[in-house]
Design a protein around this motif. Structure first.
Motif, short mmCIF file in Angstrom:
data_model
loop_
_atom_site.label_atom_id
_atom_site.label_comp_id
_atom_site.label_asym_id
_atom_site.label_seq_id
_atom_site.Cartn_x
_atom_site.Cartn_y
_atom_site.Cartn_z
N GLY A 265 0.79 -1.22 0.00
CA GLY A 265 0.00 0.00 0.00
C GLY A 265 0.83 1.27 0.00
O GLY A 265 0.27 2.36 -0.18
N SER A 266 2.14 1.17 0.19
CA SER A 266 3.00 2.36 0.08
C SER A 266 2.97 2.86 -1.36
O SER A 266 2.97 2.06 -2.30
N ARG A 267 2.95 4.15 -1.52
CA ARG A 267 2.84 4.74 -2.86
C ARG A 267 4.15 5.39 -3.29
O ARG A 267 5.02 5.64 -2.47
N ILE A 268 4.26 5.65 -4.58
CA ILE A 268 5.37 6.46 -5.08
C ILE A 268 5.14 7.88 -4.56
O ILE A 268 4.11 8.50 -4.88
N PRO A 269 6.04 8.42 -3.77
CA PRO A 269 5.80 9.76 -3.23
C PRO A 269 6.22 10.84 -4.21
O PRO A 269 7.00 10.62 -5.15
N THR A 270 5.69 12.02 -3.98
CA THR A 270 6.13 13.20 -4.72
C THR A 270 7.30 13.84 -3.97
O THR A 270 7.48 13.66 -2.76
N LEU A 271 8.09 14.61 -4.70
CA LEU A 271 9.12 15.40 -4.05
C LEU A 271 8.50 16.37 -3.05
O LEU A 271 9.05 16.60 -1.97
N ASP A 272 7.35 16.91 -3.38
CA ASP A 272 6.65 17.82 -2.48
C ASP A 272 6.38 17.15 -1.13
O ASP A 272 6.57 17.78 -0.07
N GLU A 273 5.99 15.89 -1.14
CA GLU A 273 5.71 15.18 0.11
C GLU A 273 6.97 14.98 0.94
O GLU A 273 6.95 15.12 2.17
N LEU A 274 8.08 14.64 0.29
CA LEU A 274 9.33 14.48 1.03
C LEU A 274 9.77 15.80 1.64
O LEU A 274 10.14 15.85 2.83
N ALA B 4 7.98 18.33 2.46
CA ALA B 4 7.07 18.67 3.56
C ALA B 4 7.43 17.88 4.81
O ALA B 4 7.33 18.39 5.94
N LEU B 5 7.85 16.63 4.64
CA LEU B 5 8.27 15.80 5.77
C LEU B 5 9.53 16.37 6.42
O LEU B 5 9.67 16.38 7.65
N LEU B 6 10.46 16.86 5.61
CA LEU B 6 11.74 17.35 6.11
C LEU B 6 11.67 18.76 6.67
O LEU B 6 12.49 19.14 7.51
N ALA B 7 10.71 19.55 6.20
CA ALA B 7 10.68 20.98 6.55
C ALA B 7 10.70 21.27 8.05
O ALA B 7 11.39 22.19 8.48
N PRO B 8 9.98 20.49 8.89
CA PRO B 8 10.02 20.80 10.32
C PRO B 8 11.25 20.24 11.03
O PRO B 8 11.38 20.39 12.25
N THR B 9 12.14 19.59 10.31
CA THR B 9 13.28 18.91 10.91
C THR B 9 14.58 19.57 10.48
O THR B 9 14.58 20.49 9.66
N ASP B 10 15.70 19.08 11.02
CA ASP B 10 17.00 19.56 10.56
C ASP B 10 17.69 18.55 9.64
O ASP B 10 18.87 18.67 9.37
N MET B 11 16.93 17.58 9.16
CA MET B 11 17.46 16.62 8.20
C MET B 11 17.66 17.30 6.85
O MET B 11 16.84 18.10 6.41
N HIS C 31 12.25 26.00 -2.64
CA HIS C 31 11.99 27.33 -2.11
C HIS C 31 10.67 27.37 -1.33
O HIS C 31 10.61 27.98 -0.26
N HIS C 32 9.66 26.73 -1.87
CA HIS C 32 8.34 26.75 -1.23
C HIS C 32 8.40 26.20 0.19
O HIS C 32 7.73 26.72 1.10
N HIS C 33 9.21 25.19 0.39
CA HIS C 33 9.31 24.57 1.72
C HIS C 33 10.41 25.20 2.58
O HIS C 33 10.65 24.74 3.71
N GLY C 34 11.07 26.22 2.08
CA GLY C 34 12.09 26.91 2.86
C GLY C 34 13.31 26.08 3.16
O GLY C 34 13.91 26.21 4.23
N LEU C 35 13.71 25.22 2.21
CA LEU C 35 14.78 24.26 2.45
C LEU C 35 16.04 24.55 1.64
O LEU C 35 16.85 23.65 1.41
N THR C 36 16.26 25.78 1.25
CA THR C 36 17.44 26.08 0.44
C THR C 36 18.74 25.83 1.18
O THR C 36 19.77 25.59 0.55
N ASP C 37 18.71 25.85 2.52
CA ASP C 37 19.91 25.56 3.30
C ASP C 37 20.03 24.09 3.68
O ASP C 37 20.96 23.72 4.40
#
Length: 250
Positions: free
Chosen positions: A100-109, A111-118, A141-147
């Protein structure tokens, strides 16, 4: 070793080698959200993944050009729309627990990383135009992950496209074979780092020192032996990409 930002990967010699969870790493099925969620619990500094575009230009996370190995679908990824891919099972092939696991989008990944320091090491598979590469960059850019993002590719045209639309994002040149001077190859690509195999470094024992002398970062893939990882650390490799970050880390 603590977490570090992507910019800190450009470290001076002597700092700790970073660990990268390859396609999210085991035990989850590669390039799925369960694998990435598990990577967050490890001591890895980065998750690595492969990005391809669907027929309707949605960036999705899958390694192969075709669906057959890691899903219950068939044929080229690029010939399917995202809605078609979303119906496929991307987990049961690996273990029934992940059915049941799906092919994820980059957007989903992201979004998962945005609240973390990964951090994320994103490999663009195939050849991307500037317009296509901009789709990926816009999500970063949308997820603020340029760093927290490093981009990489084997493809010279794709690296050129990234240099045009995202000169501020660090980029790695990937190579499994060496034709000429690696320093000149990385410099010509406009990249800050070189991703390669332990075998290539062993076959060209001066390459690592030369790349470091030129202030380039060197990552090695895919390393699943603690013994090999320890040798690479001792040699001064900057990053180790592994399916088993819990084993290799630390």
């Amino acid at each position: 070793m603590g977490r570090m930002s992507a910019s800190a990967v450009l470290r001076p010699p002597g700092e700790s080698t970073v660990v990268v969870a390859h396609r999210g790493g085991l035990p989850g099925p590669e390039n799925t959200l369960p694998a990435f969620e598990q990577a967050l619990l490890t001591r890895a500094a980065f998750v690595e993944t492969d990005v391809r575009l669907t027929r309707d230009q949605v960036p999705v996370l899958i390694h192969d050009a075709t669906l057959d190995r890691t899903t219950d679908g068939h044929g080229p990824v690029a010939e399917h729309t995202f809605s078609e891919l979303r119906t496929l099972d991307a987990g049961a092939w690996h273990d029934p627990r992940y059915a049941g696991s799906r092919i994820p989008t980059l957007d989903e990944l992201l979004a998962l990383l945005a609240p973390t320091d990964m951090n994320a090491l994103l490999e663009l598979k195939g050849t991307w135009s500037i317009e296509q590469a901009s789709l990926l960059v816009d999500l970063v850019h949308h997820h603020g992950l340029t760093d927290q993002v490093v981009l990489q590719s084997f493809d010279a045209a794709t690296l050129h496209a990234l240099a045009q639309c995202a000169p501020h994002l660090p980029r790695f040149l990937l190579a499994e074979e060496l034709d000429g001077d690696p320093v000149e190859a990385v410099r010509a690509s406009g990249c800050v780092g070189f991703g390669t195999t332990p075998e290539l470094l062993a076959a060209h024992p001066q390459a690592l020192a030369a790349l470091h002398e030129a202030d380039f970062v060197v990552f090695c893939f895919t390393v699943n032996s603690r013994e090999v990882a320890d040798l690479l650390r001792a040699a001064g490799v900057d990053g180790i990409i592994t399916d088993t970050p819990a084993l290799i880390g630390g």
